[in-house]
Design a protein around this motif. Structure first.
Motif, PDB file in Angstrom:
ATOM      1  N   UNK A  18       1.719 -34.219  22.822  1.00 32.95           N
ATOM      2  CA  UNK A  18       0.351 -33.781  22.554  1.00 32.95           C
ATOM      3  C   UNK A  18       0.383 -32.380  21.960  1.00 32.95           C
ATOM      4  N   UNK A  19      -0.623 -32.085  21.147  1.00 31.61           N
ATOM      5  CA  UNK A  19      -0.684 -30.789  20.479  1.00 31.61           C
ATOM      6  C   UNK A  19      -1.445 -29.787  21.333  1.00 31.61           C
ATOM      7  N   UNK A  20      -2.636 -30.172  21.796  1.00 32.14           N
ATOM      8  CA  UNK A  20      -3.462 -29.284  22.614  1.00 32.14           C
ATOM      9  C   UNK A  20      -3.931 -30.047  23.845  1.00 32.14           C
ATOM     10  N   UNK A  21      -4.028 -29.303  24.949  1.00 27.06           N
ATOM     11  CA  UNK A  21      -4.626 -29.875  26.134  1.00 27.06           C
ATOM     12  C   UNK A  21      -6.137 -29.941  25.937  1.00 27.06           C
ATOM     13  N   UNK A  22      -6.735 -31.049  26.364  1.00 27.22           N
ATOM     14  CA  UNK A  22      -8.159 -31.268  26.125  1.00 27.22           C
ATOM     15  C   UNK A  22      -9.005 -30.200  26.821  1.00 27.22           C
ATOM     16  N   UNK A  23      -8.650 -29.845  28.048  1.00 28.43           N
ATOM     17  CA  UNK A  23      -9.429 -28.848  28.781  1.00 28.43           C
ATOM     18  C   UNK A  23      -9.397 -27.493  28.081  1.00 28.43           C
ATOM     19  N   UNK A  24      -8.229 -27.125  27.561  1.00 24.84           N
ATOM     20  CA  UNK A  24      -8.116 -25.851  26.847  1.00 24.84           C
ATOM     21  C   UNK A  24      -8.976 -25.854  25.599  1.00 24.84           C
ATOM     22  N   UNK A  25      -8.975 -26.972  24.885  1.00 28.78           N
ATOM     23  CA  UNK A  25      -9.785 -27.071  23.672  1.00 28.78           C
ATOM     24  C   UNK A  25     -11.267 -26.955  24.007  1.00 28.78           C
ATOM     25  N   UNK A  26     -11.699 -27.586  25.096  1.00 32.68           N
ATOM     26  CA  UNK A  26     -13.110 -27.513  25.494  1.00 32.68           C
ATOM     27  C   UNK A  26     -13.511 -26.083  25.808  1.00 32.68           C
ATOM     28  N   UNK A  27     -12.655 -25.365  26.547  1.00 32.14           N
ATOM     29  CA  UNK A  27     -12.956 -23.973  26.896  1.00 32.14           C
ATOM     30  C   UNK A  27     -13.067 -23.119  25.632  1.00 32.14           C
ATOM     31  N   UNK A  28     -12.139 -23.293  24.708  1.00 32.52           N
ATOM     32  CA  UNK A  28     -12.164 -22.501  23.474  1.00 32.52           C
ATOM     33  C   UNK A  28     -13.409 -22.811  22.652  1.00 32.52           C
ATOM     34  N   UNK A  29     -13.771 -24.089  22.563  1.00 35.28           N
ATOM     35  CA  UNK A  29     -14.961 -24.471  21.789  1.00 35.28           C
ATOM     36  C   UNK A  29     -16.224 -23.881  22.408  1.00 35.28           C
ATOM     37  N   UNK A  30     -16.321 -23.891  23.733  1.00 33.76           N
ATOM     38  CA  UNK A  30     -17.512 -23.336  24.403  1.00 33.76           C
ATOM     39  C   UNK A  30     -17.644 -21.846  24.109  1.00 33.76           C
ATOM     40  N   UNK A  31     -16.543 -21.101  24.223  1.00 35.83           N
ATOM     41  CA  UNK A  31     -16.614 -19.660  23.983  1.00 35.83           C
ATOM     42  C   UNK A  31     -16.835 -19.359  22.496  1.00 35.83           C
ATOM     43  N   UNK A  32     -16.296 -20.184  21.610  1.00 33.13           N
ATOM     44  CA  UNK A  32     -16.567 -19.987  20.185  1.00 33.13           C
ATOM     45  C   UNK A  32     -18.034 -20.237  19.875  1.00 33.13           C
ATOM     46  N   UNK A  33     -18.639 -21.191  20.571  1.00 32.02           N
ATOM     47  CA  UNK A  33     -20.072 -21.443  20.387  1.00 32.02           C
ATOM     48  C   UNK A  33     -20.893 -20.233  20.816  1.00 32.02           C
ATOM     49  N   UNK A  34     -20.524 -19.637  21.970  1.00 31.02           N
ATOM     50  CA  UNK A  34     -21.205 -18.413  22.402  1.00 31.02           C
ATOM     51  C   UNK A  34     -21.015 -17.294  21.385  1.00 31.02           C
ATOM     52  N   UNK A  58     -17.615  -9.395  21.344  1.00 27.54           N
ATOM     53  CA  UNK A  58     -16.356 -10.076  21.047  1.00 27.54           C
ATOM     54  C   UNK A  58     -15.271  -9.715  22.055  1.00 27.54           C
ATOM     55  N   UNK A  59     -15.212  -8.437  22.444  1.00 25.33           N
ATOM     56  CA  UNK A  59     -14.207  -8.031  23.426  1.00 25.33           C
ATOM     57  C   UNK A  59     -14.441  -8.717  24.770  1.00 25.33           C
ATOM     58  N   UNK A  60     -15.690  -8.798  25.187  1.00 23.92           N
ATOM     59  CA  UNK A  60     -15.999  -9.446  26.456  1.00 23.92           C
ATOM     60  C   UNK A  60     -15.696 -10.941  26.407  1.00 23.92           C
ATOM     61  N   UNK A  61     -16.018 -11.594  25.298  1.00 18.69           N
ATOM     62  CA  UNK A  61     -15.747 -13.028  25.180  1.00 18.69           C
ATOM     63  C   UNK A  61     -14.247 -13.305  25.150  1.00 18.69           C
ATOM     64  N   UNK A  62     -13.478 -12.432  24.525  1.00 17.94           N
ATOM     65  CA  UNK A  62     -12.021 -12.618  24.522  1.00 17.94           C
ATOM     66  C   UNK A  62     -11.479 -12.551  25.943  1.00 17.94           C
ATOM     67  N   UNK A  63     -11.971 -11.592  26.724  1.00 15.23           N
ATOM     68  CA  UNK A  63     -11.542 -11.504  28.121  1.00 15.23           C
ATOM     69  C   UNK A  63     -11.891 -12.785  28.871  1.00 15.23           C
TER      70      UNK A  63
END
Length: 322
Positions: A18-34, A58-63
């Motif tokens: 597998x390339x990416x874990x599904x849970x990790x992708x979901x977390x990244x997509x949610x924060x990118x949406x914010x 952006x700094x807070x979202x990265x954290x």
């Protein structure tokens, strides 16, 4: 079904990496949406406050995204070894392959990749996950892997982490991973509280909560690293030994934890030594100046002023004199 070229018919087809874990992708997509939602607000902010606001968001979202995403990644500890090893049980065929071990907070991933990929009439490219989270049974996953007839190197590495193994690696890694995960969730809660305090705004207390966030992230690293203080069973393939070291998620958590410390110390220091600069960065100083400029004249009811003033002409008072 018959035996053909040392390939046994009761083995299933190999699992793909597998390339990416599904849970990790979901977390990244949610924060990118914010992040995209907040960036849409930027054109409505004037002057230098626009840059300050974008930097803070952006700094807070990265954290936040790092604190949550590393919970689901599988590279807190990684290791690779290249070896000539047997491929499957009841077969004398040897394959040249890269064998990888990837330890995360929720379990381990064992990777088998052939050099070259096509050997013994198969494409050797496997990645198997064995979970040890609270709602998972590691030994049951290992038993299913035995029933599926996975390649011998994967089963050999996975066996080291079973509860019946004399190595006791399962207990060491499972407990340290659970404590590390718990402290990271606490760090996520303190990160949320710090953002609430910054928006109230109670800046100095927001800085204190950033320090607490960084402290809990460091505690999670210390909890996970305690497993390396105990004796480890060697994972050996002939003369080659699979050795592991801290992976990308471990170092990324360390960097973000130190970043929380730096940001928290900066906010607290500016509060005590240069509060005007801190208010300007959080866009508070300009708001107060605008509110003061808007109060240029104050009209009062003539019934509340001196009797010498004409009732038909309302008094005009300087706000500084009130």
């Amino acid at each position: 079904m018959t035996l053909f070229d040392d390939v046994y018919p009761f083995y299933p087809q190999q699992r793909k990496v597998f390339v990416f874990d599904v849970s990790t992708v979901i977390v990244i997509v949610v924060f990118l949406t914010f992040a995209c939602s907040f960036l849409l607000i930027i054109p409505g902010i004037r002057g230098r406050a626009r840059l300050y606001w974008m930097f803070r968001v952006l700094l807070s979202l990265i954290m936040g995204v790092v604190i949550v995403a590393v919970q689901f990644t599988g590279d807190w500890e990684t290791g690779w070894v290249k070896a000539n090893t047997s491929y499957k049980s009841f077969s004398h065929a040897l394959v040249n392959a890269d064998i990888g071990l990837h330890v995360g907070l929720a379990g381990v991933n064992v990777t088998l990749r052939g050099n070259p990929l096509n050997q013994v009439n198969e494409t050797i490219d496997y990645n198997e996950h064995f979970a040890w989270s609270f709602n998972a049974d590691y030994d049951h996953s290992y038993s299913e892997a035995l029933e599926r007839g996975l390649p011998t190197p994967i089963l050999y590495v996975a066996e080291k982490f079973t509860m019946q193994s004399p190595c006791s690696m399962h207990r060491q890694y499972r407990i340290s991973s659970h404590y590390a995960s718990a402290t990271l969730w606490v760090a996520f809660c303190t990160w949320l509280i710090s953002n609430m305090l910054f928006s109230m705004p109670v800046l100095v207390y927001g800085g204190y909560m950033l320090l607490v966030t960084g402290a809990f992230m460091i505690f999670s690293l210390l909890s996970f690293s305690t497993v390396r203080n105990s004796l480890m069973c060697p994972i050996q393939f002939g003369t080659a030994i699979l050795r592991t070291g801290y992976g990308g998620s471990f170092w990324l958590t360390l960097v973000i934890g130190l970043l929380c410390f730096v940001a928290g110390i900066s906010v607290v220091a500016l509060h005590y030594f240069n509060s005007d600069l801190l208010k300007t960065f959080f866009d508070l100083h300009e708001d107060k100046a605008e509110d003061y400029q808007e109060m240029t004249e104050v009209y009062v009811n003539p019934h509340f002023v001196s009797k010498g003033l004409s009732p038909s002409q309302p008094s005009k008072l300087n706000p500084n004199g009130i």
